[in-house]
Design a protein around this motif. Structure first.
Motif, PDB file in Angstrom:
ATOM      1  N   GLU A  79      -6.666  31.356  -1.888  1.00 51.04           N
ATOM      2  CA  GLU A  79      -7.766  31.249  -0.930  1.00 51.04           C
ATOM      3  C   GLU A  79      -8.643  30.027  -1.193  1.00 51.04           C
ATOM      4  O   GLU A  79      -9.724  29.896  -0.595  1.00 51.04           O
ATOM      5  CB  GLU A  79      -8.579  32.550  -0.922  1.00 51.04           C
ATOM      6  N   GLY A  80      -8.173  29.142  -2.078  1.00 54.18           N
ATOM      7  CA  GLY A  80      -8.827  27.850  -2.242  1.00 54.18           C
ATOM      8  C   GLY A  80      -9.953  27.771  -3.239  1.00 54.18           C
ATOM      9  O   GLY A  80     -10.703  26.786  -3.269  1.00 54.18           O
ATOM     10  N   HIS A  81     -10.082  28.770  -4.087  1.00 59.04           N
ATOM     11  CA  HIS A  81     -11.123  28.750  -5.107  1.00 59.04           C
ATOM     12  C   HIS A  81     -10.588  28.099  -6.390  1.00 59.04           C
ATOM     13  O   HIS A  81      -9.371  28.046  -6.603  1.00 59.04           O
ATOM     14  CB  HIS A  81     -11.606  30.166  -5.402  1.00 59.04           C
ATOM     15  N   LEU A  82     -11.491  27.648  -7.228  1.00 59.45           N
ATOM     16  CA  LEU A  82     -11.107  27.070  -8.518  1.00 59.45           C
ATOM     17  C   LEU A  82     -11.118  28.136  -9.602  1.00 59.45           C
ATOM     18  O   LEU A  82     -11.859  29.124  -9.515  1.00 59.45           O
ATOM     19  CB  LEU A  82     -12.066  25.946  -8.915  1.00 59.45           C
ATOM     20  N   VAL A  83     -10.290  27.935 -10.626  1.00 59.78           N
ATOM     21  CA  VAL A  83     -10.271  28.843 -11.770  1.00 59.78           C
ATOM     22  C   VAL A  83     -10.457  28.049 -13.056  1.00 59.78           C
ATOM     23  O   VAL A  83     -10.150  26.853 -13.119  1.00 59.78           O
ATOM     24  CB  VAL A  83      -8.963  29.656 -11.847  1.00 59.78           C
TER      25      VAL A  83
END
Length: 264
Positions: free
Chosen positions: A127-131
């Protein structure tokens, strides 16, 4: 000239080592003036003062005392960050809210939780989030670990995340924001990018109330990196109001550099 020299020196050597060098230099010079009868007491007191200073600074990641961390965005956007996940229920709740609001965020994940809920991490990334890594087990004794155990505690999570995302994951946030010379060594040796925060919500200490939500909104500035914990029910409940409140101040949400531009 002096400011430029200090900036250059701090970019090569951490503030901890600069402080240590200055401390030892001062002690060596001053020893010649100490009464021999008080020599031992002076040494003990000096070492104690230095140890207290180092301990206090280890708890203050925003001072960049041991290592350089990023505490603000390079843009006018605001970045929401969530620590201690993935959580089997609340991370999904958080992702649902972020999707509904059209917000991208960053999740700092604990390795053992990632192993237990890899599907949640896959959704975060899809969903395009950073980790980023947040250690493997988030031990209370994290600040006292060193050597191979510290390497494993930090790097094991980075490796697990890399296997899930298919690229080398370099972002890292130390548990509790604790830093020291040992942590700094691992971070530098493996070219990790440490991410701190500019606004701490203390959502693990007290639940969000209407007053607290308004206070956080008022404290948020352009470029703020906001520290949250989605494992807390109260945080999930407050998230829509936080997002709306920050937007009502004329600010939008963003991330660090794109995933393919991760710091080397």
């Amino acid at each position: 000239m002096t400011h430029n020299l200090a900036a250059l020196l701090s970019s090569v050597v951490s503030r901890f080592y600069i402080t240590l060098i200055l401390f030892l230099s001062f002690q060596f010079t001053f020893l010649f003036w100490v009464d021999p009868e008080h020599f031992l007491a002076y040494i003990i007191l000096s070492v104690l003062v230095f140890m207290i200073l180092v301990f206090v600074m280890s708890l203050l990641i925003r001072t960049n005392f041991f290592l350089q961390a990023q505490h603000k965005l390079d843009s006018d956007h605001v970045m929401l960050t969530f620590d201690d996940g993935p959580h089997p229920i609340n991370t999904h709740r958080t992702l649902d809210i972020l999707k509904e609001k059209g917000v991208k965020a960053m999740f700092f994940l604990i390795g053992k939780n990632v192993e237990q809920y890899p599907d949640v991490v896959e959704r975060i990334v899809q969903e395009g989030h950073l980790v980023g890594g947040h250690s493997y087990s988030h031990q209370f004794s994290f600040g006292f670990i060193m050597g191979r155990e510290l390497n494993r505690e930090i790097l094991r999570t980075q490796k697990i995340l890399s296997e899930i995302t298919g690229q080398e994951e370099k972002y890292f946030r130390p548990p509790f924001g604790v830093t020291n010379a040992h942590i700094a060594y691992v971070v530098k040796a493996h070219a990790l990018k440490t991410i701190g925060w500019s606004l701490r919500t203390y959502d693990t200490a007290t639940d969000f109330t209407s007053k607290k939500i308004n206070q956080i909104i008022q404290k948020t500035r352009r470029g703020s990196i906001v520290l949250l914990h989605e494992r807390m029910d109260s945080t999930c409940d407050a998230l829509p109001l936080l997002i709306d409140g920050i937007r009502n101040k004329g600010m939008e949400f963003g991330l660090l550099t794109p995933r393919n531009e991760t710091a080397k």
